[in-house]
Design an enzyme around this catalytic site. Structure first.
Site, mmCIF file in Angstrom:
data_model
loop_
_atom_site.group_PDB
_atom_site.id
_atom_site.type_symbol
_atom_site.label_atom_id
_atom_site.label_comp_id
_atom_site.label_asym_id
_atom_site.label_seq_id
_atom_site.Cartn_x
_atom_site.Cartn_y
_atom_site.Cartn_z
ATOM 1 N N ASP A 93 0.693 -1.268 0.070
ATOM 2 C CA ASP A 93 0.032 -0.136 0.014
ATOM 3 C C ASP A 93 0.718 1.327 0.091
ATOM 4 O O ASP A 93 1.900 1.331 0.663
ATOM 5 C CB ASP A 93 -0.889 -0.033 1.257
ATOM 6 C CG ASP A 93 -1.950 0.952 0.962
ATOM 7 O OD1 ASP A 93 -2.525 1.312 -0.012
ATOM 8 O OD2 ASP A 93 -2.468 1.474 2.401
ATOM 9 N N HIS A 94 0.551 2.295 -0.866
ATOM 10 C CA HIS A 94 0.976 3.669 -0.809
ATOM 11 C C HIS A 94 2.544 3.378 -0.943
ATOM 12 O O HIS A 94 3.478 4.144 -0.435
ATOM 13 C CB HIS A 94 0.680 4.393 0.395
ATOM 14 C CG HIS A 94 -0.481 4.955 0.585
ATOM 15 N ND1 HIS A 94 -1.003 5.841 -0.293
ATOM 16 C CD2 HIS A 94 -1.676 4.725 1.215
ATOM 17 C CE1 HIS A 94 -2.356 6.396 -0.010
ATOM 18 N NE2 HIS A 94 -2.884 5.465 1.042
ATOM 19 N N HIS A 138 -9.372 5.455 -0.001
ATOM 20 C CA HIS A 138 -8.638 5.314 0.980
ATOM 21 C C HIS A 138 -9.014 6.274 1.912
ATOM 22 O O HIS A 138 -9.944 7.372 1.820
ATOM 23 C CB HIS A 138 -7.187 5.952 0.615
ATOM 24 C CG HIS A 138 -6.310 5.042 -0.254
ATOM 25 N ND1 HIS A 138 -5.402 4.093 0.169
ATOM 26 C CD2 HIS A 138 -6.422 4.729 -1.621
ATOM 27 C CE1 HIS A 138 -5.021 3.183 -0.641
ATOM 28 N NE2 HIS A 138 -5.332 3.498 -1.847
ATOM 29 N N GLU A 194 -3.054 6.249 -7.866
ATOM 30 C CA GLU A 194 -3.962 7.338 -7.307
ATOM 31 C C GLU A 194 -3.859 8.722 -8.074
ATOM 32 O O GLU A 194 -3.093 9.134 -8.531
ATOM 33 C CB GLU A 194 -3.675 7.806 -5.780
ATOM 34 C CG GLU A 194 -4.395 8.556 -4.949
ATOM 35 C CD GLU A 194 -4.244 8.782 -3.728
ATOM 36 O OE1 GLU A 194 -4.025 10.052 -3.189
ATOM 37 O OE2 GLU A 194 -3.938 7.849 -2.893
#
Length: 279
Positions: free
Chosen positions: A82-83, A208, A134
């Site tokens: 994630d991220h 998110h 994103e």
């Protein structure tokens, strides 16, 4: 079973529900999340944030244990980074067996975001992994260390459509009013923007900053085009609440109560997101 999120998202979109992505920060929480998904017979996306790699868990340990528990699970489990912001860490995660990775270049220019995303897609797809990116920016709070919710930048329909066309990304995180961490109140989510984006692109959408966004808000997101909702801060808060309600006397009590709090919280969100059981 260890899988990518591709088929999960296809079923989520057909069924009109979302899949929780409860971040894990150590090996215990990883196992607890898998247990909950198995208990409910529902799919699970198991994310480790790049920012959480360090003292409590290494990327190597997360890959080793994550693959073990996902492969042995009776339900589909995707192991997700994630991220991710460091291309080398993201590629290393793919090499170690993560089936899904996120490249977060949302604070860069549109062109640079596209370039970095395409680089990761080329690498991941060649090795059987899928990629999330994103557009817009979901501001980060206390648990992601970098920004606050005032940094949030809403996703536009035009940029979302163009980004998908130029990258071919597998799933897209959009910014419609949430932020990472906890809120002082309930956020105002732009459902009109969600509807516009969901109608403009044929790519699974991700939200998110789900924690403390309100059950009504999150349910409405889940049944109106969001396929994955990330939660983390609420899991930690639930663990702490469990400890406060029944103060532990031993270290084993701490673990047992933390487990109960996190699992109850995750089970609650499976209900809120209307996640359908595996056939």
């Amino acid at each position: 079973m260890l899988v990518t999120s591709k088929e999960m998202f296809e079923k989520a979109r057909e069924g009109g529900y979302a899949i929780p992505a409860p971040n894990f920060i150590d090996l215990e929480s990883l196992r607890w999340h898998v247990e909950t998904a198995e208990k409910l017979n529902v799919p699970l996306i198991l994310p480790l944030a790049e920012a959480h790699i360090g003292e409590n868990i290494t990327l190597e340990d997360a890959a080793l244990v994550g693959k073990k528990y996902a492969a042995a699970a009776k339900v589909p489990v995707a192991l997700h980074l994630d991220h991710g912001t460091d291309p080398e860490i993201i590629k290393k995660a793919v090499d170690m067996g993560f089936t899904s990775v996120m490249i977060d270049a949302s604070m860069e220019s549109f062109e640079e975001n596209v370039r970095r995303t395409k680089e990761i897609i080329a690498y991941a797809h060649a090795r059987g992994a899928v990629v999330e990116a994103e557009i817009g920016h979901v501001g980060a709070g206390e648990n992601y260390e970098n920004h606050d919710e005032s940094d949030s930048q809403y996703t536009t329909v035009k940029e979302a459509r163009r980004f998908v066309e130029e990258t071919g990304v597998d799933s897209l995180a959009i910014s419609i009013g949430t932020a990472h961490g906890m809120y002082k109140g309930i956020p105002e989510i732009n459902f009109d923007r969600l509807k516009e984006i969901a109608g403009a692109i044929d790519t699974p959408l991700v939200l998110h900053g789900g924690s403390s966004s309100g059950d009504e808000n999150l349910n409405k997101c889940a049944v109106n085009g969001i396929s994955k909702i990330n939660i983390f801060s609420d899991l930690l808060a639930a663990a702490m609440k469990s400890l406060e309600e029944a103060p532990p006397k031993t270290y084993l009590d701490v673990k047992a109560l933390s487990k109960k709090g996190m699992q109850d919280c995750l089970e609650h969100y499976y209900s809120v997101f209307e996640t359908k059981p595996i056939d």
